[in-house]
Design an enzyme around this catalytic site. Structure first.
Site, mmCIF file in Angstrom:
data_model
loop_
_atom_site.group_PDB
_atom_site.id
_atom_site.type_symbol
_atom_site.label_atom_id
_atom_site.label_comp_id
_atom_site.label_asym_id
_atom_site.label_seq_id
_atom_site.Cartn_x
_atom_site.Cartn_y
_atom_site.Cartn_z
ATOM 1 N N ASN A 64 -2.203 22.890 17.152
ATOM 2 C CA ASN A 64 -2.919 23.634 18.173
ATOM 3 C C ASN A 64 -3.411 22.719 19.297
ATOM 4 O O ASN A 64 -2.772 22.638 20.350
ATOM 5 C CB ASN A 64 -4.074 24.408 17.545
ATOM 6 C CG ASN A 64 -4.751 25.332 18.529
ATOM 7 O OD1 ASN A 64 -4.371 25.410 19.688
ATOM 8 N ND2 ASN A 64 -5.769 26.035 18.073
ATOM 9 N N ASP A 65 -4.506 22.008 19.055
ATOM 10 C CA ASP A 65 -5.109 21.203 20.116
ATOM 11 C C ASP A 65 -4.134 20.205 20.742
ATOM 12 O O ASP A 65 -4.231 19.911 21.932
ATOM 13 C CB ASP A 65 -6.317 20.433 19.569
ATOM 14 C CG ASP A 65 -7.476 21.362 19.247
ATOM 15 O OD1 ASP A 65 -7.564 22.432 19.882
ATOM 16 O OD2 ASP A 65 -8.280 21.019 18.372
ATOM 17 N N VAL A 66 -3.200 19.697 19.947
ATOM 18 C CA VAL A 66 -2.298 18.658 20.460
ATOM 19 C C VAL A 66 -1.254 19.213 21.423
ATOM 20 O O VAL A 66 -0.462 18.468 21.981
ATOM 21 C CB VAL A 66 -1.577 17.906 19.314
ATOM 22 C CG1 VAL A 66 -2.575 17.186 18.436
ATOM 23 C CG2 VAL A 66 -0.704 18.832 18.511
ATOM 24 N N THR A 67 -1.248 20.550 21.626
ATOM 25 C CA THR A 67 -0.311 21.144 22.581
ATOM 26 C C THR A 67 -1.049 21.721 23.779
ATOM 27 O O THR A 67 -0.441 22.302 24.660
ATOM 28 C CB THR A 67 0.465 22.298 21.927
ATOM 29 O OG1 THR A 67 -0.474 23.326 21.545
ATOM 30 C CG2 THR A 67 1.219 21.845 20.705
ATOM 31 N N ALA A 86 -11.128 21.353 17.991
ATOM 32 C CA ALA A 86 -11.965 20.950 19.113
ATOM 33 C C ALA A 86 -12.859 22.092 19.576
ATOM 34 O O ALA A 86 -13.733 21.902 20.414
ATOM 35 C CB ALA A 86 -11.101 20.451 20.264
#
Lengths: 465, 102
Positions: free
Chosen positions: A394-397, A435
């Site tokens: 999720n957050d890494v995209t 996050a």
């Protein structure tokens, strides 16, 4: 019995073999040989220790018995453990190294004669300093790893535990440890030694509780480093080169991994260690979130999109590990490849709960390692790919990291998933990632959300291909 | 004046940190998990201290407070050594290259 000089040379040899063991990991081809060097180095160290003591009485039998007990437990765990549980296993192993260091230090403190360090109550100053540092770091490693283990296992909540004055308390305790070591060395008091151990156990516990679940890659790497420094401390006490070399290797290895992990999140080491990130904004962001339209689809739509693609990039994350979807994913990819579709995998440095977690899971599912790429090697390919398949990440995209300076993840290196012609996003709900922020990718024109369990969705897509 | 042996050990320590630094940077990121499990295994070379501690008792009393801690440390380190190396081997065996005959 062999001479002290000869055994010191052998310890040097095992130290060098340990260096070669790590060197082997520079590529998968040489890695197995490297592991063999490691085993060889360890065997040499153990045999030389026996020979240098030269005491083959009943005590020797007991040593073998304890090695056998520990060894069978270790071997059993190694064969039984599922690959998804590697982070827990490593955290658990770190705690054992820490505790072993503490026990050796206690033993040396109680019976310094056996280690050639002086007599009880009058231990050589240098040895006492090294011993207390080794014991303190070992104790911190032990209790810290236990907390990390409990958080990873889910026995303890992964959310950060914070309270007022936490950092001040930790700072006071750390100062107290230094003061204790000073007085221990000047007074040789055994009471102070036990207090030092107790306080070190406490601080290990307090240091890790404020750090959240998704920061575990940093925590595990950091504890890895600590276990090395503890071993080195004991190595100085025992005047043993194998231990000193190994301690230094492991210490720097853990430190480098922590650095890589922090860089992967664009956060400073201290920011992670001081913890509490995303703990409070999580609730607020949910309540203020506006409803934005998303496009959602089913397995059939996803299969249609992929069938008409010529290249697909898979972006796995921790969610894939939780859903145990790696095998289903590989089957889906096999079907895609049969249709002459080019498939590669993109791994973000902090995907998963420990460094390299995703790579191991994909390897377990028989994905060839030359189809798996790191962020910097594949990020330019998204613009030319037809479909990005995000599964459990999720957050890494989140493109917000590149566009919104207000965002807490601004500046974090992210995978340029949004540049793909279309994005398939497998996720159970629209809830924000760790996050605590919304992912802009959900609302893009070319994103199709697939709301389902990762494993089930992948299996359904395979059926529809 | 003679140099304290501690200085030599310190030199080995500092140089090993540098060796570790360069060696670990050359480890491919895809093998970072095996790296952690193998460093775990090798740091259990602390077992040499545990063995000395375990054998510190005399022939009449093999078990005294000091040696009991030694024996416990032997068991803990052995769990790590066997567990660490074997699980590393298990992981490394899974890393395969693409088959050419496809």
């Amino acid at each position: 019995m062999i001479s002290a000089n000869l055994s010191a040379l052998f310890y040097l040899v095992s130290g060098v073999l340990f260096i070669l063991a790590l060197r082997g990991l520079s590529s998968p081809e040489t890695s197995r040989q490297g592991n063999f060097f490691g085993i060889l180095g360890m065997s040499i160290a153990v045999v030389v220790t026996f020979l240098s003591i030269g005491n083959f009485s009943t005590g020797f039998i007991y040593v073998l018995i304890f090695i056998l007990i520990g060894g069978s437990i270790g071997a059993l765990i190694a064969y039984r453990i599922p690959m998804t549980a590697m982070p827990e296993l490593v955290a658990g192993f770190h705690s054992l190294v820490g505790l072993a260091a503490v026990f050796v230090a206690i033993s040396a403190f109680l019976n310094p004669v056996a280690f050639n360090l002086g007599v009880p109550g009058n231990i050589k100053l240098g040895s006492l300093i090294e011993m207390s540092i080794g014991a303190a770091v070992g104790a911190i490693t032990f209790s810290g790893s236990i907390i990390a283990f409990l958080k990873l296992q889910g026995i303890m909540s992964g959310s950060p535990i914070t309270f007022k004055g936490q950092h001040l308390l930790n700072a006071i305790i750390l100062t107290l440890i230094l003061i204790l070591i000073y007085f221990l060395c000047s007074s040789q008091s055994s009471k102070l030694f036990w207090i030092l151990l107790a306080v070190s156990f406490l601080i290990g516990f307090l240091l890790i509780i404020p750090i959240g679940g998704a920061d575990m890659p940093v925590v595990i790497s950091m504890l890895n480093s600590y276990s090395g420094w503890a071993a080195a401390g004991i190595g100085f006490t025992l005047e043993n080169t194998a231990l000193i070399i190994t301690g230094a290797l492991v210490g720097s290895s853990g430190a480098i991994l922590s650095y890589i992990m922090c860089k992967g999140m664009n956060r400073s080491f201290f920011n992670v260690i001081l913890g509490g990130w995303g703990a409070t904004d999580d609730a607020s962001s949910k309540s203020t979130k506006e409803q934005r339209p998303v496009k959602s689809g089913n397995a059939d739509d996803a299969a249609f999109l992929m069938k008409n693609a010529s290249s697909v990039i898979i972006v796995p994350g921790y969610g894939m590990a939780v859903a145990q979807a790696q095998h289903a994913l590989r089957e889906m990819v096999d079907t895609l490849k049969k249709n002459d579709i080019k498939v590669s995998y993109a791994i973000h440095p902090v995907a998963g709960r420990m460094p390299g977690h995703m790579n191991v899971l994909l390897a377990e599912a028989n994905v060839p390692y030359d189809e798996v790429f790191e962020l910097e090697d594949i990020n330019n390919d998204f613009a030319n790919a037809d479909v990005a398949f995000v599964i459990g990440a999720n957050d890494v995209t989140n493109p917000v990291a590149k566009t919104d300076p207000q965002s807490p993840i601004y500046g974090m290196p992210v995978l340029d998933v949004e540049k793909c012609k279309s994005v398939l996003f497998v996720k159970r709900s629209l809830s924000p990632g760790y996050a605590g922020i919304d992912n802009d990718l959900f609302y893009k024109e070319n994103t199709l959300m697939l709301f389902a369990d990762a494993k089930k969705m992948t299996e359904d897509i395979t059926k529809n291909l | 004046m003679e140099i304290d042996p501690l200085i030599f050990r310190l030199s080995i320590f500092i140089l090993s940190i540098f060796v570790g630094y360069y060696v670990v940077w050359s480890v491919t990121p895809s093998l970072h998990t095996p790296l952690m499990s193998v460093t775990n295994a090798i740091s259990s070379v602390i077992i040499v201290g545990a063995i000395i501690a375990g054998l510190s008792g005399n022939s009449e009393s093999i078990f005294n407070t000091s040696s009991i801690f030694g024996f416990l440390a032997i068991a803990l380190a052995a769990i790590n050594i066997f567990g660490g190396f074997l699980v590393t081997q298990r992981m490394l065996a899974m890393y395969k290259k693409k088959k050419k005959d496809k």
